[in-house]
Design an enzyme around this catalytic site. Sequence first.
Site, mmCIF file in Angstrom:
data_model
loop_
_atom_site.group_PDB
_atom_site.id
_atom_site.type_symbol
_atom_site.label_atom_id
_atom_site.label_comp_id
_atom_site.label_asym_id
_atom_site.label_seq_id
_atom_site.Cartn_x
_atom_site.Cartn_y
_atom_site.Cartn_z
ATOM 1 N N CYS A 12 28.893 54.937 23.068
ATOM 2 C CA CYS A 12 30.076 55.457 23.755
ATOM 3 C C CYS A 12 30.218 54.907 25.166
ATOM 4 O O CYS A 12 31.226 55.158 25.833
ATOM 5 C CB CYS A 12 30.038 56.979 23.768
ATOM 6 N N LYS A 15 33.413 52.883 25.772
ATOM 7 C CA LYS A 15 34.731 53.472 25.966
ATOM 8 C C LYS A 15 35.357 52.981 27.260
ATOM 9 O O LYS A 15 34.669 52.746 28.256
ATOM 10 C CB LYS A 15 34.631 54.999 25.999
ATOM 11 N N ALA A 44 43.957 65.685 25.943
ATOM 12 C CA ALA A 44 42.728 64.910 25.734
ATOM 13 C C ALA A 44 41.766 65.629 24.801
ATOM 14 O O ALA A 44 40.547 65.625 25.008
ATOM 15 C CB ALA A 44 42.046 64.602 27.067
ATOM 16 N N ASP A 46 39.843 66.446 21.045
ATOM 17 C CA ASP A 46 38.951 65.583 20.287
ATOM 18 C C ASP A 46 39.556 65.029 19.003
ATOM 19 O O ASP A 46 39.107 63.998 18.495
ATOM 20 C CB ASP A 46 37.665 66.335 19.957
ATOM 21 N N ASP A 63 36.561 56.999 15.615
ATOM 22 C CA ASP A 63 35.607 56.649 16.668
ATOM 23 C C ASP A 63 34.757 55.484 16.191
ATOM 24 O O ASP A 63 34.260 55.500 15.063
ATOM 25 C CB ASP A 63 34.715 57.842 17.014
ATOM 26 N N ASP A 86 33.962 64.925 16.328
ATOM 27 C CA ASP A 86 35.288 65.356 16.777
ATOM 28 C C ASP A 86 35.879 66.429 15.878
ATOM 29 O O ASP A 86 36.560 67.346 16.344
ATOM 30 C CB ASP A 86 36.242 64.158 16.821
ATOM 31 N N GLY A 134 38.033 51.927 3.726
ATOM 32 C CA GLY A 134 37.886 51.427 5.084
ATOM 33 C C GLY A 134 38.575 50.096 5.288
ATOM 34 O O GLY A 134 39.387 49.655 4.466
ATOM 35 N N HIS A 135 38.251 49.449 6.391
ATOM 36 C CA HIS A 135 38.841 48.153 6.718
ATOM 37 C C HIS A 135 37.821 47.345 7.494
ATOM 38 O O HIS A 135 37.043 47.891 8.289
ATOM 39 C CB HIS A 135 40.109 48.338 7.559
ATOM 40 N N SER A 136 37.805 46.024 7.276
ATOM 41 C CA SER A 136 36.821 45.161 7.930
ATOM 42 C C SER A 136 37.495 43.913 8.472
ATOM 43 O O SER A 136 38.493 43.432 7.923
ATOM 44 C CB SER A 136 35.722 44.761 6.938
#
Length: 349
Positions: A12, A15, A44, A46, A63, A86, A134-136
Amino acid sequence: MRLTELAHGGGCGCKLAPSVLQTLLAGQPAAGPFPQLLVGTETADDAAVWQVNDDLTVLATTDFFMPMVDDPRDFGRIAATNALSDIYAMGGRPIMALAILGMPISRLPAETIREILAGGASVCAEAGIPVAGGHSIDSPEPIYGLAVVGLGSPARLHRNSGAKPGDALILTKGLGVGHYSAAIKRQALPGGAYAEMLASTTLLNRIGGELSGEAAVHAITDVTGFGLLGHALELARGSGVALRLDAAAVPLLEHAAALARDGFVTGASHRNWDSYGEGITLPTAMPDWQRHLLCDPQTSGGLLIACEAAAANALVARIRGAGYPLATRIGDAVAGAAGVTVTGAPELR
């Protein structure tokens, strides 16, 4: 090749700084007049929350980040635990995840990438959900995380904007993950510290979902890349209250204070502090290393909970009994201008 050598940052700590994010989002169009959108970008929070009917909400979040550890399976486990947090922080129950994958295909063997995916899938299995797709992409730096969908109830929703004057503040995990990751990058982490960090960063924050609907619990947020001070400031601003934190009470990982004192600090800690503005008041002449502990970006950190003061001790005992041994009352909320005032100081332990 070590995974951390392929990334300019990790966890993190990747970020964007709060001030940079605010600049990028300034002037963006509002989500529009959607009465079903209970939670969007206004405070803001989660996760986004969409109300389906009087009894059901859908929660959605994403995330992902670059590696903070070199073991590929551990990287996948930490990233997945962090993404699921989250949903738990909002009082929801995750139901499925989608993988987000960016890898330097020409520099990492397929087996390493499979281990990252397997690590993430193992945490999702522990949470009782599938990785449903998902995606790659081919990326110059390794990136992994999840998009997560969850379910909840409008009546059991916990936001970061519900704290009230008189509330107690509880933190469920120890600080110091960023300091540990800085030491990992320089191959200087003390013996035994890796196992301690892994135990913390792969501990699901499911206690947030278990506390949903508790009348004594008024607000929850997870403490991640903006550090304790940054996420406390978001909670203060969202709730319109002043927070007082006792830094001497804040739980720390065993070696966090020593590593901070010895200069194992991430760049994100500096960026976080520079972004807080006028919202934070520290004790006079607090040394930089102590400030860094409070600004330290937490990867898969704990939950910051605002609750009725009379219920705080029982809640701490309940949270510890649920498997969060460092859960501690660290401060309170009072009436006043939104901001965070720190008393005391973290100590070497």
